[in-house]
Design a protein around this motif. Sequence first.
Motif, short mmCIF file in Angstrom:
data_model
loop_
_atom_site.label_atom_id
_atom_site.label_comp_id
_atom_site.label_asym_id
_atom_site.label_seq_id
_atom_site.Cartn_x
_atom_site.Cartn_y
_atom_site.Cartn_z
N ALA A 546 0.70 -1.20 -0.03
CA ALA A 546 0.06 0.13 0.00
C ALA A 546 0.79 1.43 0.09
O ALA A 546 0.48 2.29 -0.74
CB ALA A 546 -0.93 -0.03 1.24
N SER A 547 1.79 1.09 0.82
CA SER A 547 2.92 2.48 0.67
C SER A 547 3.66 2.52 -0.68
O SER A 547 3.99 3.66 -1.04
CB SER A 547 3.82 2.28 1.86
N LEU A 548 3.78 1.48 -1.25
CA LEU A 548 4.41 1.76 -2.67
C LEU A 548 3.48 2.29 -3.58
O LEU A 548 4.07 3.00 -4.46
CB LEU A 548 4.89 0.21 -3.15
N LEU A 549 2.27 1.80 -3.47
CA LEU A 549 1.20 2.39 -4.30
C LEU A 549 0.44 3.47 -4.03
O LEU A 549 -0.17 4.23 -4.82
CB LEU A 549 0.16 1.29 -4.55
N ARG A 550 0.79 3.98 -2.69
CA ARG A 550 0.22 5.47 -2.51
C ARG A 550 1.50 6.54 -2.64
O ARG A 550 2.39 6.61 -1.82
CB ARG A 550 0.05 5.52 -0.86
N THR A 551 1.45 7.16 -3.72
CA THR A 551 2.45 8.02 -4.04
C THR A 551 1.87 9.05 -4.91
O THR A 551 0.96 9.16 -5.47
CB THR A 551 3.65 7.17 -4.60
N ALA A 552 2.86 10.14 -5.25
CA ALA A 552 2.84 11.06 -6.22
C ALA A 552 3.95 10.81 -7.46
O ALA A 552 4.90 10.82 -7.17
CB ALA A 552 2.96 12.44 -5.73
N SER A 563 -3.41 5.98 -4.95
CA SER A 563 -3.46 4.97 -3.98
C SER A 563 -4.00 3.81 -4.63
O SER A 563 -4.47 3.73 -5.70
CB SER A 563 -4.12 5.47 -2.82
N ALA A 564 -4.24 2.57 -3.70
CA ALA A 564 -4.74 1.26 -4.27
C ALA A 564 -5.70 0.59 -3.33
O ALA A 564 -5.20 0.76 -1.86
CB ALA A 564 -3.50 0.40 -4.66
N ASP A 586 -9.31 -11.09 -5.22
CA ASP A 586 -9.98 -10.22 -6.04
C ASP A 586 -11.28 -9.80 -5.26
O ASP A 586 -11.64 -8.61 -5.29
CB ASP A 586 -10.58 -10.82 -7.30
N ALA A 587 -11.92 -10.68 -4.60
CA ALA A 587 -13.27 -10.27 -3.90
C ALA A 587 -12.94 -9.43 -2.64
O ALA A 587 -13.74 -8.53 -2.18
CB ALA A 587 -14.03 -11.60 -3.22
N ALA A 588 -11.85 -9.97 -2.05
CA ALA A 588 -11.24 -8.90 -0.81
C ALA A 588 -10.96 -7.40 -1.37
O ALA A 588 -11.40 -6.48 -0.77
CB ALA A 588 -10.15 -9.62 -0.24
N MET A 589 -10.62 -7.46 -2.59
CA MET A 589 -10.14 -6.03 -2.90
C MET A 589 -11.50 -5.17 -3.20
O MET A 589 -11.54 -3.97 -3.11
CB MET A 589 -9.26 -6.11 -4.50
N PHE A 590 -12.67 -5.83 -3.88
CA PHE A 590 -13.65 -5.20 -4.03
C PHE A 590 -14.38 -4.73 -2.73
O PHE A 590 -14.71 -3.46 -2.47
CB PHE A 590 -14.75 -5.99 -4.85
N GLU A 591 -13.97 -5.71 -1.58
CA GLU A 591 -14.54 -5.22 -0.40
C GLU A 591 -13.77 -4.17 0.26
O GLU A 591 -14.42 -3.09 0.87
CB GLU A 591 -14.42 -6.53 0.63
N ALA A 592 -12.47 -3.92 0.01
CA ALA A 592 -11.58 -2.96 0.42
C ALA A 592 -12.13 -1.47 -0.22
O ALA A 592 -12.15 -0.42 0.20
CB ALA A 592 -10.23 -2.99 0.05
N LYS A 593 -12.48 -1.76 -1.63
CA LYS A 593 -12.81 -0.57 -2.37
C LYS A 593 -13.92 0.11 -1.97
O LYS A 593 -14.41 1.17 -2.04
CB LYS A 593 -13.06 -1.07 -4.02
N ARG A 594 -15.00 -0.82 -1.46
CA ARG A 594 -16.31 -0.36 -0.86
C ARG A 594 -16.31 0.44 0.31
O ARG A 594 -16.92 1.50 0.70
CB ARG A 594 -17.28 -1.51 -0.58
N ARG A 595 -15.14 0.08 1.14
CA ARG A 595 -14.57 0.84 2.25
C ARG A 595 -14.17 2.10 2.11
O ARG A 595 -14.10 2.89 3.07
CB ARG A 595 -13.87 0.07 3.21
N GLY A 596 -13.80 2.38 0.82
CA GLY A 596 -12.91 3.75 0.41
C GLY A 596 -11.61 3.63 -0.09
O GLY A 596 -11.19 2.23 0.00
N ALA A 597 -11.04 4.40 -0.64
CA ALA A 597 -9.85 4.50 -1.24
C ALA A 597 -8.59 4.09 -0.43
O ALA A 597 -8.79 4.76 0.86
CB ALA A 597 -9.47 5.67 -2.11
N GLY A 598 -7.67 3.66 -0.78
CA GLY A 598 -6.56 3.09 -0.25
C GLY A 598 -6.55 2.08 1.00
O GLY A 598 -5.73 2.18 1.99
#
Length: 874
Positions: A546-552, A563-564, A586-598
């Motif tokens: 997450a830290s690698l993909l949270r960047t500018a 972010s991811a 993949d299903a866990a990722m959709f669950e994370a996305k529903r909770r908000g970015a990052g």
Amino acid sequence: MDLTEVVEFAGEFSFIRTGQRDIPVRLVSWPHVNDNKLQVSVLVDLTDTPGDTARSVSHGVATEHETLLEAQEISKVGAWALYPKTGQAYNSPQLLAIADGAGAPADPRGSFDLIHGVHTDDQAKALAFWEELSAGPHGQVFDVELRSLSGECVFLCRAKVERDENGQIDRIIGTVQDVTDVRRLERQLREERRRLHDAQRIARLGTWEWDPRTGRTWSSEMLLEVAGRHEGRFGTLLEDIDHVHEDDRDRVREAWKSLAAGGAPVEIEYRYLRRDDGAVRTFRSHGAATVHADGRTILVGTTQDVTEQRTAVTKMERSSQRFSDLVSVTPVGIGVFDKAERLVDANDALCDLFGYRLDQLRGMSTRDMAHPDEPVTGLQGEESGKHGRHRLPQRLFVRADGDPVYCELHVATSVQDDGETFWLVVFQDVTERRRAAEALRYQATHDELTGLPNRAAVKELLGRLLGKADSERVAVLFCDIDKFKRVNDSLGHDAGDELLVALARRLEGGLPGGCTAARLSGDEFLIICPDIEAVGGVDALATKVASLLRTAVPVHGQLVRVSASIGAAVPSSGTTAGEDLFRFADAAMFEAKRRGAGRVSLASPALMASADRQLHLEGQLREALHNDGLALHYQPVVAGDGSIASAEALARWPHPDRGLLGPGAFLPVAEQGDLLRDLDRWALRTALREAAQWPSNNGRPVSIAVNLAALVPGDREFVDTITRTVDECGIDPSRVILELVETALVDLPSRSRQAMGELSGRGLRFAVDDFGTGYSSLARLKDLPAQIIKVDRSFVSGVGGDASDFAVARAVVDMARAMGRQCVAEGVETATQFHVLSGVGVDFYQGWLFSRAIPAREFRTILSLGPLDIPRGT
């Protein structure tokens, strides 16, 4: 006198032996006076003959008798005599010896039994001989050849009869000669002659003989046949020179003269024109001088038709030359190795392949040529094919300049003229092919944009990791870049690609050791960890990623912050497959996305169960698509006068357990299951087929609008698919409207524009659906190759009370009118909305104010009723 002694006859004299003394006597016989069946015989003693005549005769006869017996023994001839009148018989000692050696029985009369002493198959012939002899005239000699009882001996029997003045047989005398050896030699000679004749016929070889002094010649039958003569003689070559090919005559004439003059052996090959058919044949003649038994020098020789052999040799020589030329010019390296696997010869291509001269390559083995990293092996193959041929897999060799070269070896064993075995090896350079294969494999297993492993590589890697004993330590992280679509839409696809490459480099450089980063598609990345415990657990790894993909990231001169959303999954049991682990993440990722970015989410048992249900639903949807288990509902699009101008096809799923499902329930399933393209094709085909049967409304044909989610103009088969479906359904292309969302038409590549232009030229129309929800400016409206603009319901819903929504709607309508495009308002649910939009110039309306989406049969009924009612109130 002892008359029981054997009486030996020799001419008209005979001797009676008494002890050691021979008494000369004469036999005198006459018929009996009273009985002619009786014979009176008297022996006259000649001892006292005057002048010692008897003794002289006795001595001479005895000497002659001894000589005769000795001659019979040497010649293996036995004599016999029979006196029918007296019954007396005489058998010589040699005859008795022959009879005894042949196992012949004794004749009751004391003579050799010519009937019962011979082979069974010859007894009839012996009987005929005896009958013919007994009936024959005086002095005529008869003969017959008979085999012994055993068949091993052969006898030549000769005999004659002597008759008196009355024609009666006075005496029968004969000889029996053992000719077994003679006949055996004759058979051997005949067999040898037959073999010689057969050999000459097979070899087309004739013999000849010439006496230079007399000019006389002799030719074998085979020579006459070879020369095409049916009779006569072959003659000498000088006599027959006219039939020698004119180009060979002088050479033949000189060779023959040399043989005749000096007798030196000669061998010459020439062409000859056969006499019978004029065919040109190739002859090879040998000649030499030899001395005859009488001292004469004669010339003997052979002439052989070698046309076929010469043709075969010529073909072989030409074939060998062609082979040598082919080996010389072929671009493939070819080497000849001895049985010790040392190179003895090679073509230029092999020298060029390895960068050595031929003299440098000689003596080297394939082991000497091999790269240091290549295992030491020889030319032997595990399995040899026909004629000892086999193929050796790719081997790594090293050139003289040190560069590696991969070769595939094709090996065959053969035998030289001296019987020595050698290896023929073809070196096929597969270096470029190997590089191309490696490049193709890299392309097949790596993402073209980022160079990261792709879905195929992920599947292979997970299969290997989950097949190990410690597979429960494997972890998968599914990463989806938040709001990545906004970057594409606002900055363009090139900017999005640049961002993805930058993130890929960050993952490659920042992941813990052993972890693999992969790109699946779009903005989705996957992280595979073979040992989650070694990196501190799932939480630690997820935090790191997450830290690698949270960047500018600087993109096109702008700093883009990203972010991811991350979903993580670990095997729930030892039987979890790679596809399951991937699906759970993949299903866990959709669950994370529903909770908000990052956000990060770990696949829980409940989530896995939900994913399984989703997978089950995906299977049901796939089956429904294949079995035409979906249905289309149609929502009218009406003009200001209430007439129906078109209808939008909307998919519905009559689920067997869950009832009628709308697109919101199954489109996400279709997207996850990669079924959107199949859904688009089904909807397009079904809608066009049903619309082709619709009646007109208010005198005008009704168009059909189909939403396309995955089948977009950028696809290579887009134009062909649309055109083929329109043709198959038999609908007028001008009645077909293809609806695409605004974001699908932003930053269109030239190929997509060309595809839309081609279909528009055939009469089809395009509609921009949900216009205003994208991130493009209104100024881009002029660049969209679409004939219809559909204002999104989010703006329509507020036009009656929200000034901003009214302004947007009015701006869209004004710009569409200015550019000659039609405008459709979506989601019209109230009379107020209708009247406001009508006032700003909207062309067509769609919404529940007029009709909800209804099944095909109900829609056909509405069409038959004419225009819909237009609400007048506010």
